[in-house]
Write an enzyme that holds these catalytic residues in place. Structure first.
Site, PDB file in Angstrom:
ATOM      1  N   ASP A   1     -39.332  19.674 132.278  1.00 34.45           N
ATOM      2  CA  ASP A   1     -38.947  18.976 131.052  1.00 34.45           C
ATOM      3  C   ASP A   1     -38.724  20.042 129.990  1.00 34.45           C
ATOM      4  O   ASP A   1     -38.835  21.240 130.272  1.00 34.45           O
ATOM      5  CB  ASP A   1     -40.026  17.974 130.621  1.00 34.45           C
ATOM      6  CG  ASP A   1     -39.455  16.778 129.859  1.00 34.45           C
ATOM      7  OD1 ASP A   1     -38.708  16.999 128.888  1.00 34.45           O
ATOM      8  OD2 ASP A   1     -39.760  15.630 130.229  1.00 34.45           O
TER       9      ASP A   1
ATOM     10  N   HIS B   1     -33.338  16.293 128.977  1.00 35.37           N
ATOM     11  CA  HIS B   1     -34.720  16.775 129.085  1.00 35.37           C
ATOM     12  C   HIS B   1     -34.777  18.059 129.908  1.00 35.37           C
ATOM     13  O   HIS B   1     -35.674  18.236 130.733  1.00 35.37           O
ATOM     14  CB  HIS B   1     -35.616  15.698 129.704  1.00 35.37           C
ATOM     15  CG  HIS B   1     -36.114  14.683 128.725  1.00 35.37           C
ATOM     16  ND1 HIS B   1     -37.020  14.986 127.725  1.00 35.37           N
ATOM     17  CD2 HIS B   1     -35.836  13.359 128.598  1.00 35.37           C
ATOM     18  CE1 HIS B   1     -37.279  13.887 127.029  1.00 35.37           C
ATOM     19  NE2 HIS B   1     -36.562  12.890 127.521  1.00 35.37           N
TER      20      HIS B   1
ATOM     21  N   GLU C   1     -33.091   9.337 128.691  1.00 33.44           N
ATOM     22  CA  GLU C   1     -32.938   9.899 127.349  1.00 33.44           C
ATOM     23  C   GLU C   1     -31.983  11.104 127.341  1.00 33.44           C
ATOM     24  O   GLU C   1     -32.333  12.195 126.894  1.00 33.44           O
ATOM     25  CB  GLU C   1     -34.300  10.274 126.775  1.00 33.44           C
ATOM     26  CG  GLU C   1     -35.216   9.064 126.593  1.00 33.44           C
ATOM     27  CD  GLU C   1     -36.596   9.408 126.071  1.00 33.44           C
ATOM     28  OE1 GLU C   1     -37.205   8.554 125.403  1.00 33.44           O
ATOM     29  OE2 GLU C   1     -37.079  10.532 126.353  1.00 33.44           O
TER      30      GLU C   1
ATOM     31  N   TYR D   1     -48.401   2.972 130.352  1.00 27.69           N
ATOM     32  CA  TYR D   1     -48.316   4.301 129.759  1.00 27.69           C
ATOM     33  C   TYR D   1     -49.701   4.730 129.300  1.00 27.69           C
ATOM     34  O   TYR D   1     -50.190   4.304 128.256  1.00 27.69           O
ATOM     35  CB  TYR D   1     -47.299   4.318 128.610  1.00 27.69           C
ATOM     36  CG  TYR D   1     -45.927   4.737 129.085  1.00 27.69           C
ATOM     37  CD1 TYR D   1     -45.386   4.200 130.243  1.00 27.69           C
ATOM     38  CD2 TYR D   1     -45.178   5.681 128.400  1.00 27.69           C
ATOM     39  CE1 TYR D   1     -44.140   4.585 130.706  1.00 27.69           C
ATOM     40  CE2 TYR D   1     -43.922   6.077 128.853  1.00 27.69           C
ATOM     41  CZ  TYR D   1     -43.414   5.521 130.012  1.00 27.69           C
ATOM     42  OH  TYR D   1     -42.179   5.924 130.468  1.00 27.69           O
ATOM     43  N   PHE D   2     -50.321   5.611 130.077  1.00 24.98           N
ATOM     44  CA  PHE D   2     -51.705   5.986 129.815  1.00 24.98           C
ATOM     45  C   PHE D   2     -51.842   7.128 128.825  1.00 24.98           C
ATOM     46  O   PHE D   2     -52.947   7.591 128.570  1.00 24.98           O
ATOM     47  CB  PHE D   2     -52.414   6.328 131.127  1.00 24.98           C
ATOM     48  CG  PHE D   2     -52.769   5.122 131.969  1.00 24.98           C
ATOM     49  CD1 PHE D   2     -52.339   3.848 131.622  1.00 24.98           C
ATOM     50  CD2 PHE D   2     -53.548   5.258 133.102  1.00 24.98           C
ATOM     51  CE1 PHE D   2     -52.668   2.744 132.394  1.00 24.98           C
ATOM     52  CE2 PHE D   2     -53.888   4.165 133.881  1.00 24.98           C
ATOM     53  CZ  PHE D   2     -53.444   2.899 133.532  1.00 24.98           C
TER      54      PHE D   2
END
Length: 518
Positions: free
Chosen positions: A197, A260, A327, A420-421
């Site tokens: 990323d 990304h 994205e 989403y943790f």
């Protein structure tokens, strides 16, 4: 902090008075009976078929728990005072991961259609053992009684996963093994490794050494601690793959594209539309999403990416490769002469069509090498690649799942609303995680069959030290384990919380960090 792998050594407490068997995720069919099977120093572990390796796993795990030395032997006529492991070809309805367990006073019989089920049965068996004081070795004068019961069990979903973000914060081999052990104990079978990323490239690629020489490091102006950067050597990945395979866990690599990817452009800026070198910054010290993107009009982009994927394919035996696809801003593509020429030459509608074409080139390459492409749900933009698997994360885009399955593609559910943790424990509570049903209520039977399963995602841009990561993942991952394994009608929040409290006591003894509500 003690290693989490001791979860397979320290056994959770069980009391006769409790109505429930202390198992997470809870089996899908349980019949409790009176009495116990007593595990003794002279208890045998008997294996049939080709289950020697699985029998040794039982032996080693139980010896660490009890301090006894067990005999492991091939099938004999005398099976009393034994744990018997058997493959049964009459159990195809239990699939590749299901099992049966029958515990009586004289015998424990464990059967499965596939050896994977034998391993998952071990996790259930370990959670049935008593150890009220939670010591890791022999307990003097302790009777190791396992409650008599019959269990028929198989997972609801084939995909039960956790994603760990290695790019924004690098996590080493020790930490990764810790999580592999934890996932295995709770029958979670996928570890999705987000290896690349904007914040760093985390895997050795021999053809492109600057990816690790340059792109694995934060720019020195940010004074980042060295332990937050780095990469896995190929030998590290092979070690982790073998470790995971022994525990029924599939390691899924992710190589982000076309967006990304600004860390790549710190080393190879010629692959962008602008040709400008990037500086790698911590997530909070720059834009969340960069406009920089792989140049889709440059043929060298695809040579580069296919060369990388060839090395990734050699390292990871999983049939899946995740390529991101999320994205990806189109600003530079709109301004790039090469990209616009590509759009005209291919008679594409627009830049969304260009992204779809980009993904299709990668998917064709992966498919030709026997791999299945996974992408975040943005890969549906401009047209969906026919054989891709979609990981649905944008909880606000409710039409996406139905569109995906109607196209015939498989779907993995990982929405921000429940999975989403990196989000706070008060925002996504453990009860909210437990309440999640991965199959949308609007789906019919045919559509439902396209849902492969569920996954939690931990992005490491905020919680960047191990105790903080633990607290984000524990105990919510236990709730997700039951969401992925247990049939919806068998879930029971009250029963789950009673079991959870006992598991947390084990975490206390082991020194595992976990979130507790104030």
């Amino acid at each position: 902090m003690k290693k989490l792998r001791l979860l397979l050594i320290i056994i959770l407490p069980y009391t006769i008075q409790c109505q429930d068997l202390n198992i997470i995720p809870y089996p899908n069919k349980v019949e409790k009976d009176k009495g116990f099977f007593e595990l003794k120093p002279n208890t045998s572990i008997i294996y049939e078929n080709d289950l020697f390796e699985q029998a040794k796993q039982y032996e080693e795990s139980l010896e660490r728990a009890t301090g006894f030395s067990f005999a492991t032997r091939k099938a004999t006529k005398n099976k009393t005072n034994s744990i018997v492991l058997r493959l049964n070809r009459k159990l195809p309805h239990l699939g590749e991961e299901g099992y049966t367990m029958k515990v009586t006073k004289s015998l424990v019989l464990i059967e499965a259609y596939n050896s994977n089920g034998i391993f998952w049965a071990l996790q259930t068996f370990l959670q049935l053992l008593p150890n009220d004081i939670l010591r890791e070795a022999k307990v003097d004068s302790k009777k190791w009684n396992i409650p008599n019961c019959k269990i028929v069990d198989k997972p609801r979903f084939a995909w039960r996963g956790l994603m760990i973000d290695y790019s924004r914060t690098f996590w080493n081999i020790r930490t990764t093994k810790k999580y592999i052990d934890a996932l295995a104990f709770y029958k979670i079978n996928k570890l999705h490794m987000h290896l690349t990323d904007d914040q760093g490239w985390r895997v050795e690629i021999e053809n492109y050494p600057k990816l690790t020489d340059v792109a694995s490091k934060f720019d020195t102006i940010y004074n980042e601690p060295k332990e937050r950067e780095g990469y896995f050597k190929k030998s590290d990945i092979r070690e982790l793959v073998a470790y995971a395979q022994a525990r029924n866990i599939d390691l899924i690599p992710e190589i982000e594209m076309p967006g990304h990817s600004s860390e790549v452009f710190s080393a190879y800026p010629e692959l962008t539309c602008k040709g400008e070198a990037m500086k790698i910054h911590p997530f909070t010290d720059g834009p969340n999403i960069h406009n920089e993107i792989f140049c889709a009009g440059n043929d060298e982009t695809f040579v580069f990416l296919k060369n990388i994927l060839s090395e990734i394919i050699e390292l990871f035996p999983s049939k899946y490769v995740h390529i991101g696809g999320d994205e990806a801003p189109k600003k530079h593509w709109k301004e790039c002469d090469k990209c616009q020429r590509r759009i005209r030459e291919l008679n594409l509608k627009n830049e969304h069509g260009l992204q779809s074409w980009f993904i299709s080139q990668i998917e064709d390459y992966l498919s030709s090498n026997g791999k299945i492409l996974i992408g975040w749900d943005e890969i549906v933009e401009g047209g969906l690649s026919p054989n891709a698997t979609v990981m649905y994360w944008r909880a606000w885009e409710n039409e996406v799942p139905e569109f995906v399955v109607n196209q015939g593609n498989n779907l993995i559910m990982t929405p921000t609303s429940h999975c989403y943790f990196d989000y706070g424990n008060e925002t996504i509570t453990i009860e909210k995680v437990y309440s999640y049903n991965p199959v949308p209520s609007i789906f019919n039977k045919k559509q439902s069959e396209k849902v492969l399963g569920v996954q939690a995602n931990f992005w490491s841009h905020i919680n960047r030290i191990e105790p903080e990561m633990d607290r984000q993942i524990f105990p919510r991952i236990l709730a997700l384990a039951e969401v992925g394994w247990s049939d919806e009608q068998n879930k029971d929040w009250d029963r789950f919380t009673r079991s959870l409290n006992r598991h947390l006591k084990a975490f206390d003894v082991l020194g595992i960090y976990y979130y507790q509500k104030e």
